[in-house]
Design a protein around this motif. Structure first.
Motif, short mmCIF file in Angstrom:
data_model
loop_
_atom_site.label_atom_id
_atom_site.label_comp_id
_atom_site.label_asym_id
_atom_site.label_seq_id
_atom_site.Cartn_x
_atom_site.Cartn_y
_atom_site.Cartn_z
N ILE A 29 -73.27 -6.30 -0.16
CA ILE A 29 -73.25 -6.15 -1.62
C ILE A 29 -71.81 -6.06 -2.12
N ASP A 30 -71.54 -6.78 -3.20
CA ASP A 30 -70.18 -6.77 -3.75
C ASP A 30 -70.24 -6.94 -5.27
N ARG A 31 -69.29 -6.32 -5.95
CA ARG A 31 -69.30 -6.37 -7.42
C ARG A 31 -68.77 -7.69 -7.97
N GLN A 32 -68.03 -8.42 -7.15
CA GLN A 32 -67.47 -9.69 -7.62
C GLN A 32 -68.53 -10.79 -7.53
N LEU A 37 -62.91 -11.68 -2.96
CA LEU A 37 -62.23 -11.89 -4.25
C LEU A 37 -61.31 -10.74 -4.66
N GLU A 38 -61.23 -9.69 -3.84
CA GLU A 38 -60.26 -8.63 -4.20
C GLU A 38 -59.07 -8.70 -3.24
N THR A 39 -58.84 -7.69 -2.43
CA THR A 39 -57.60 -7.70 -1.62
C THR A 39 -57.57 -8.85 -0.61
N SER A 40 -58.75 -9.33 -0.20
CA SER A 40 -58.77 -10.41 0.79
C SER A 40 -58.50 -11.78 0.17
N TYR A 41 -58.21 -11.81 -1.11
CA TYR A 41 -58.11 -13.10 -1.81
C TYR A 41 -56.83 -13.88 -1.54
N ALA A 42 -55.68 -13.23 -1.67
CA ALA A 42 -54.43 -14.01 -1.57
C ALA A 42 -53.37 -13.23 -0.79
N ASN A 43 -53.75 -12.71 0.37
CA ASN A 43 -52.75 -11.98 1.16
C ASN A 43 -51.76 -12.96 1.80
N ALA A 44 -50.82 -12.41 2.57
CA ALA A 44 -49.72 -13.25 3.04
C ALA A 44 -50.11 -14.21 4.17
N GLY A 45 -51.32 -14.08 4.68
CA GLY A 45 -51.83 -15.09 5.60
C GLY A 45 -51.41 -14.95 7.06
N GLU A 46 -50.77 -13.83 7.38
CA GLU A 46 -50.33 -13.64 8.77
C GLU A 46 -51.43 -13.04 9.64
N ILE A 47 -51.59 -13.57 10.82
CA ILE A 47 -52.43 -12.93 11.83
C ILE A 47 -51.46 -12.56 12.93
N SER A 223 -72.60 -3.92 -8.85
CA SER A 223 -71.70 -2.78 -8.67
C SER A 223 -72.41 -1.61 -8.01
N ILE A 224 -71.76 -1.06 -7.00
CA ILE A 224 -72.35 0.10 -6.32
C ILE A 224 -71.93 1.35 -7.08
N GLU A 225 -72.91 2.20 -7.35
CA GLU A 225 -72.58 3.43 -8.08
C GLU A 225 -72.42 4.61 -7.14
N HIS A 380 -57.68 -0.88 6.42
CA HIS A 380 -56.93 -1.83 7.26
C HIS A 380 -55.53 -2.12 6.74
N GLY A 381 -55.20 -1.58 5.60
CA GLY A 381 -53.83 -1.59 5.09
C GLY A 381 -53.15 -2.94 5.10
N THR A 382 -52.01 -3.00 5.76
CA THR A 382 -51.18 -4.21 5.76
C THR A 382 -51.76 -5.32 6.62
N LEU A 383 -52.72 -4.99 7.47
CA LEU A 383 -53.12 -5.97 8.48
C LEU A 383 -54.63 -6.22 8.56
N GLY A 384 -55.28 -6.20 7.42
CA GLY A 384 -56.73 -6.36 7.42
C GLY A 384 -57.19 -7.73 7.90
N TRP A 385 -56.44 -8.75 7.60
CA TRP A 385 -56.78 -10.11 8.04
C TRP A 385 -56.57 -10.19 9.55
N THR A 386 -55.48 -9.63 10.01
CA THR A 386 -55.17 -9.65 11.45
C THR A 386 -56.26 -8.92 12.25
N MET A 387 -56.77 -7.83 11.69
CA MET A 387 -57.67 -6.96 12.47
C MET A 387 -59.15 -7.16 12.14
C1 LIG Z 1 -49.73 -8.65 -0.88
C2 LIG Z 1 -50.58 -8.46 0.36
C3 LIG Z 1 -50.24 -9.16 1.50
C4 LIG Z 1 -51.00 -8.98 2.67
N1 LIG Z 1 -50.71 -9.74 3.76
C5 LIG Z 1 -51.45 -9.62 4.88
C6 LIG Z 1 -51.18 -10.43 6.01
O1 LIG Z 1 -50.32 -11.30 5.98
N2 LIG Z 1 -51.93 -10.24 7.12
C7 LIG Z 1 -52.91 -9.29 7.20
O2 LIG Z 1 -53.50 -9.14 8.25
N3 LIG Z 1 -53.22 -8.54 6.12
C8 LIG Z 1 -52.51 -8.67 4.97
N4 LIG Z 1 -52.80 -7.91 3.87
C9 LIG Z 1 -53.85 -6.89 3.97
C10 LIG Z 1 -55.26 -7.46 3.84
O3 LIG Z 1 -55.32 -8.38 2.78
C11 LIG Z 1 -56.24 -6.30 3.60
O4 LIG Z 1 -56.09 -5.32 4.60
C12 LIG Z 1 -57.69 -6.78 3.63
O5 LIG Z 1 -57.87 -7.83 2.71
C13 LIG Z 1 -58.64 -5.64 3.30
O6 LIG Z 1 -59.93 -6.17 3.34
P1 LIG Z 1 -61.18 -5.31 2.88
O7 LIG Z 1 -62.38 -6.14 3.11
O8 LIG Z 1 -61.11 -3.96 3.52
O9 LIG Z 1 -60.93 -5.04 1.32
P2 LIG Z 1 -61.29 -5.98 0.07
O10 LIG Z 1 -60.98 -7.39 0.35
O11 LIG Z 1 -60.66 -5.36 -1.12
O12 LIG Z 1 -62.85 -5.85 0.00
C14 LIG Z 1 -63.51 -4.72 -0.55
C15 LIG Z 1 -64.64 -5.26 -1.41
O13 LIG Z 1 -65.35 -4.15 -1.95
C16 LIG Z 1 -65.79 -4.52 -3.23
N5 LIG Z 1 -66.03 -3.30 -4.01
C17 LIG Z 1 -65.19 -2.27 -4.22
N6 LIG Z 1 -65.78 -1.32 -4.96
C18 LIG Z 1 -67.05 -1.77 -5.22
C19 LIG Z 1 -68.16 -1.24 -5.93
N7 LIG Z 1 -68.12 -0.05 -6.54
N8 LIG Z 1 -69.29 -1.97 -5.98
C20 LIG Z 1 -69.39 -3.18 -5.37
N9 LIG Z 1 -68.36 -3.72 -4.69
C21 LIG Z 1 -67.21 -3.03 -4.60
C22 LIG Z 1 -64.67 -5.37 -3.81
O14 LIG Z 1 -65.15 -6.25 -4.80
C23 LIG Z 1 -64.15 -6.08 -2.58
O15 LIG Z 1 -64.62 -7.43 -2.46
C24 LIG Z 1 -52.08 -8.06 2.68
C25 LIG Z 1 -52.42 -7.38 1.51
C26 LIG Z 1 -51.69 -7.57 0.35
C27 LIG Z 1 -52.06 -6.85 -0.91
#
Ligand SMILES: Cc1cc2nc3c(=O)[nH]c(=O)nc-3n(C[C@H](O)[C@H](O)[C@H](O)COP(=O)(O)OP(=O)(O)OC[C@H]3O[C@@H](n4cnc5c(N)ncnc54)[C@H](O)[C@@H]3O)c2cc1C
Length: 419
Positions: A29-32, A37-47, A223-225, A380-387
């Motif tokens: 389930i996702d709100r988008q 479409l949130e943080t995973s959308y346009a990160n720097a692309g490094e693994i 949206s999750i409440e 997963h902070g800086t490395l969510g794509w990698t991990m």
């Molecule tokens: C500028 C930048 C550069 C980066 N570069 C790299 C890189 O080069 N290599 C790397 O490995 N990592 C990189 N990262 C980190 C990586 O992008 C993140 O660690 C990863 O995307 C986190 O994924 P996630 O699924 O945990 O979070 P998200 O992608 O944010 O997913 C969480 C989801 O939860 C949903 N959500 C939140 N609240 C609710 C709610 N109440 N109801 C319903 N849905 C909800 C959101 O819509 C979202 O889709 C970078 C990050 C940034 C910002």
């Protein structure tokens, strides 16, 4: 078992894939309106398992003080009256010792290396396109001091058996020919040939399609409440379109995970660290990067993704703010233009920001909680794509009663309770 995954970022989707593979009924389930479409959308692309390092490192407090006065500082802290932020910053500082750094780094590298192997497995199995390349990463130093500082990481790489090369400016140009005109401004580089690159958003969507074909249901635009406890477990998930019942729940809400589980009495030290990226079309392929280059001066990564260049990085600790100030774009432009001038059209770039879900020790939180049917895969902070792939596989193994393929007991929330 019927499992509800909260969050359809790269972490939620990889979890869904491996849980479905393990034979579970899975709902994401996702709100988008789609996944990733949130943080995973346009990160720097490094693994990049080779650069899997916590930000909390010896010397960082002093550097952070200097950055307070720098015009193009890679880290900006805007402390407010936010208790969660202050707590998180204090925990980050406590992790800046040499001893903590080494423990945290080893843990991150272990997970990142495992994840890379899982990604390779998926690539073979599913043969999808995500603009992936396996050409290594180059960390670029513009002065001798940066080169000297990198030697601490070189020792850790050596110990972990990760292949690397220290390059002079000419060597950097051999690896990244687009740097030719900038050669005079380079002090040297650290090249990790085993690192990879790829578009996290494309990957997340391709894997979601594959998961859908396996029966995973995606409820987007919802949206999750809250999570509602019942009889010592989580009973249901309340959404803006009604409740969803499941046997088990996985919280993969990125930076919003901590807020979601706080009402259940759990303190999860995941706080947003804002970063920016810019994606520009390539106009001269000969001048463009072939893989990822890490510009150590601006803490920015410049990555080739098909016919685009992604420039991403910087860090702001400022809560959940998603504003896009022009000065941050200028920093990204400066980094790419000084190294790969003329390679892409910054005028047609897409400027973006995202909130990295950061833990103070750099390692994500993967595993069970004090509530028997509630699991976490977040932070997963800086490395969510990698991990991502490794984290998805580990949570699926844990929830299916199987032993994860790497040590994972120190990844769960319990590590904070253990002090
Ligand atoms: C500028 C930048 C550069 C980066 N570069 C790299 C890189 O080069 N290599 C790397 O490995 N990592 C990189 N990262 C980190 C990586 O992008 C993140 O660690 C990863 O995307 C986190 O994924 P996630 O699924 O945990 O979070 P998200 O992608 O944010 O997913 C969480 C989801 O939860 C949903 N959500 C939140 N609240 C609710 C709610 N109440 N109801 C319903 N849905 C909800 C959101 O819509 C979202 O889709 C970078 C990050 C940034 C910002």
């Amino acid at each position: 078992m019927k499992i509800l995954i909260l969050g359809g970022g790269v972490i939620g989707v990889t979890s869904a894939w491996y849980l479905a593979e393990a034979g579970h009924e899975v709902i994401v389930i996702d709100r988008q309106h789609g996944v990733g479409l949130e943080t995973s959308y346009a990160n720097a692309g490094e693994i990049s398992p080779g650069y899997a390092s916590p930000w909390a490192a010896p010397g960082i407090p002093l550097k952070a003080l200097k950055w307070l006065f720098a015009r193009h500082a890679p880290l900006i802290v805007r402390p407010g009256l936010d208790l969660a932020m202050l707590r998180w910053l204090a925990a980050l500082l406590a992790n800046c010792t040499e001893a903590r750094y080494l423990v945290n780094k080893a843990r991150m590298m272990r997970l990142a290396e495992f994840s890379q192997a899982c990604l390779a497995g998926l690539r073979d199995q599913l043969a999808f396109d995500y603009d992936g390349r396996q050409l290594g990463t180059l960390q670029l130093f513009r002065d001798q001091k940066q080169l000297d500082d990198a030697m601490r990481d070189v020792a850790a790489l050596h110990e972990a058996g990760i292949p690397f090369e220290i390059l002079d400016p000419r060597g950097c140009v051999v690896v990244e020919p687009g740097l030719d005109e900038a050669q005079g401004t380079i002090a040297g580089g650290l090249y990790l040939p085993r690192d990879e690159t790829g578009d996290c958003f494309k990957f997340t969507n391709a894997l979601a399609d594959a998961a859908r074909a396996r029966g995973v249901r995606f409820l987007t635009g919802r949206s999750i409440e809250r999570l509602v406890p019942a009889g010592g477990v989580v009973g249901r998930c309340e959404t803006d379109a009604g409740p969803i019942f499941a046997d088990a729940f996985v919280v993969a809400l990125g930076s919003y995970s901590a807020k979601m589980i706080a009402p259940l009495g759990m303190r999860l030290p995941v706080y947003p660290v804002k970063g920016y990226s810019m994606t520009l079309p390539i106009t001269d392929a000969a001048r463009a990067p072939v893989s990822t280059l890490l510009d150590e001066s601006y803490k920015v990564a410049i990555t080739r993704l098909g016919d685009r260049i992604r420039v991403g990085g910087m860090a702001e600790i400022c809560g959940y703010d998603l504003a896009l100030p022009q000065r941050r774009r200028t920093t990204l432009e400066r980094s790419v233009n000084t190294l790969f001038g003329g390679a892409g059209d910054t005028g047609r770039a897409n400027f973006w920001c995202g909130l990295r879900p950061m833990t103070p020790d750099g390692t994500p939180v993967i595993g069970p909680t004090g509530i028997p049917n509630l699991f976490l895969n977040t932070g997963h902070g800086t490395l969510g794509w990698t991990m991502a792939c490794g984290s998805g596989k580990i949570i699926a193994d844990m929830m299916s009663g199987r032993k994860p393929q790497i040590r994972a007991d120190d990844l769960a929330l319990g590590r904070y309770q253990a002090g």
